[in-house]
Write a protein that holds these residues in place. Structure first.
Motif, mmCIF file in Angstrom:
data_model
loop_
_atom_site.group_PDB
_atom_site.id
_atom_site.type_symbol
_atom_site.label_atom_id
_atom_site.label_comp_id
_atom_site.label_asym_id
_atom_site.label_seq_id
_atom_site.Cartn_x
_atom_site.Cartn_y
_atom_site.Cartn_z
ATOM 1 N N ASP A 13 41.068 45.938 40.274
ATOM 2 C CA ASP A 13 40.957 44.687 41.005
ATOM 3 C C ASP A 13 42.137 43.835 40.553
ATOM 4 O O ASP A 13 42.270 43.550 39.359
ATOM 5 C CB ASP A 13 39.638 44.012 40.659
ATOM 6 C CG ASP A 13 39.443 42.685 41.368
ATOM 7 O OD1 ASP A 13 40.413 42.129 41.924
ATOM 8 O OD2 ASP A 13 38.305 42.193 41.360
ATOM 9 N N PRO A 14 43.032 43.443 41.445
ATOM 10 C CA PRO A 14 44.210 42.682 41.018
ATOM 11 C C PRO A 14 43.873 41.316 40.424
ATOM 12 O O PRO A 14 44.635 40.784 39.627
ATOM 13 C CB PRO A 14 45.047 42.540 42.285
ATOM 14 C CG PRO A 14 44.138 42.833 43.414
ATOM 15 C CD PRO A 14 43.030 43.689 42.888
ATOM 16 N N ALA A 15 42.729 40.776 40.765
ATOM 17 C CA ALA A 15 42.359 39.455 40.244
ATOM 18 C C ALA A 15 41.840 39.537 38.810
ATOM 19 O O ALA A 15 42.145 38.683 37.983
ATOM 20 C CB ALA A 15 41.304 38.816 41.140
ATOM 21 N N THR A 16 41.058 40.575 38.494
ATOM 22 C CA THR A 16 40.435 40.664 37.168
ATOM 23 C C THR A 16 41.056 41.750 36.288
ATOM 24 O O THR A 16 40.773 41.789 35.095
ATOM 25 C CB THR A 16 38.938 40.982 37.299
ATOM 26 O OG1 THR A 16 38.782 42.278 37.892
ATOM 27 C CG2 THR A 16 38.212 39.927 38.117
ATOM 28 N N ASP A 21 34.393 50.365 39.813
ATOM 29 C CA ASP A 21 33.559 51.503 39.443
ATOM 30 C C ASP A 21 32.520 51.805 40.522
ATOM 31 O O ASP A 21 32.588 51.273 41.628
ATOM 32 C CB ASP A 21 32.893 51.253 38.089
ATOM 33 C CG ASP A 21 32.051 49.985 38.080
ATOM 34 O OD1 ASP A 21 31.787 49.428 39.154
ATOM 35 O OD2 ASP A 21 31.643 49.569 36.984
ATOM 36 N N SER A 22 31.550 52.641 40.176
ATOM 37 C CA SER A 22 30.551 53.057 41.157
ATOM 38 C C SER A 22 29.581 51.941 41.520
ATOM 39 O O SER A 22 28.868 52.043 42.518
ATOM 40 C CB SER A 22 29.771 54.267 40.640
ATOM 41 O OG SER A 22 29.114 53.933 39.431
ATOM 42 N N ASP A 23 29.540 50.855 40.730
ATOM 43 C CA ASP A 23 28.715 49.700 41.080
ATOM 44 C C ASP A 23 29.352 48.908 42.207
ATOM 45 O O ASP A 23 28.676 48.196 42.931
ATOM 46 C CB ASP A 23 28.506 48.784 39.872
ATOM 47 C CG ASP A 23 27.650 49.428 38.806
ATOM 48 O OD1 ASP A 23 26.856 50.326 39.137
ATOM 49 O OD2 ASP A 23 27.796 49.044 37.633
ATOM 50 N N GLY A 24 30.668 49.018 42.328
ATOM 51 C CA GLY A 24 31.388 48.343 43.396
ATOM 52 C C GLY A 24 31.640 46.875 43.114
ATOM 53 O O GLY A 24 31.137 46.311 42.155
ATOM 54 N N ILE A 25 32.443 46.290 43.969
ATOM 55 C CA ILE A 25 32.738 44.859 43.900
ATOM 56 C C ILE A 25 32.758 44.298 45.311
ATOM 57 O O ILE A 25 32.992 45.019 46.288
ATOM 58 C CB ILE A 25 34.092 44.568 43.205
ATOM 59 C CG1 ILE A 25 35.257 45.192 43.981
ATOM 60 C CG2 ILE A 25 34.088 45.017 41.768
ATOM 61 C CD1 ILE A 25 36.618 44.721 43.525
#
Length: 67
Positions: A13-16, A21-25
């Motif tokens: 994630d470029p922001a964080t 991962d498999s949980d997703g964002i």
């Protein structure tokens, strides 16, 4: 929209700077970075969560009632 990375890919994630991962964002669908990663197949839309069972419901079938 919620996304997950495909197996075998490490996507940050470029922001964080954390790996997706498999949980997703959750992402902004209009973000060009995520649009490109989706188009390239590096990430995919996360499958819809199955709705929780109603309170008191049992995963077993209800017993048959006699007539």
């Amino acid at each position: 929209m919620k996304i997950v990375s495909v197996p075998g890919r490490l996507v940050r994630d470029p922001a964080t700077q954390r790996f997706v991962d498999s949980d997703g964002i959750d992402i902004d669908e209009t973000d060009l970075n995520w649009s490109r990663l989706l188009a390239d197949g590096d990430v995919v839309e996360a499958p819809a969560d199955t709705p929780p069972a109603p309170k008191g419901a049992s995963p077993r079938a209800a017993p048959a009632q006699e007539a």
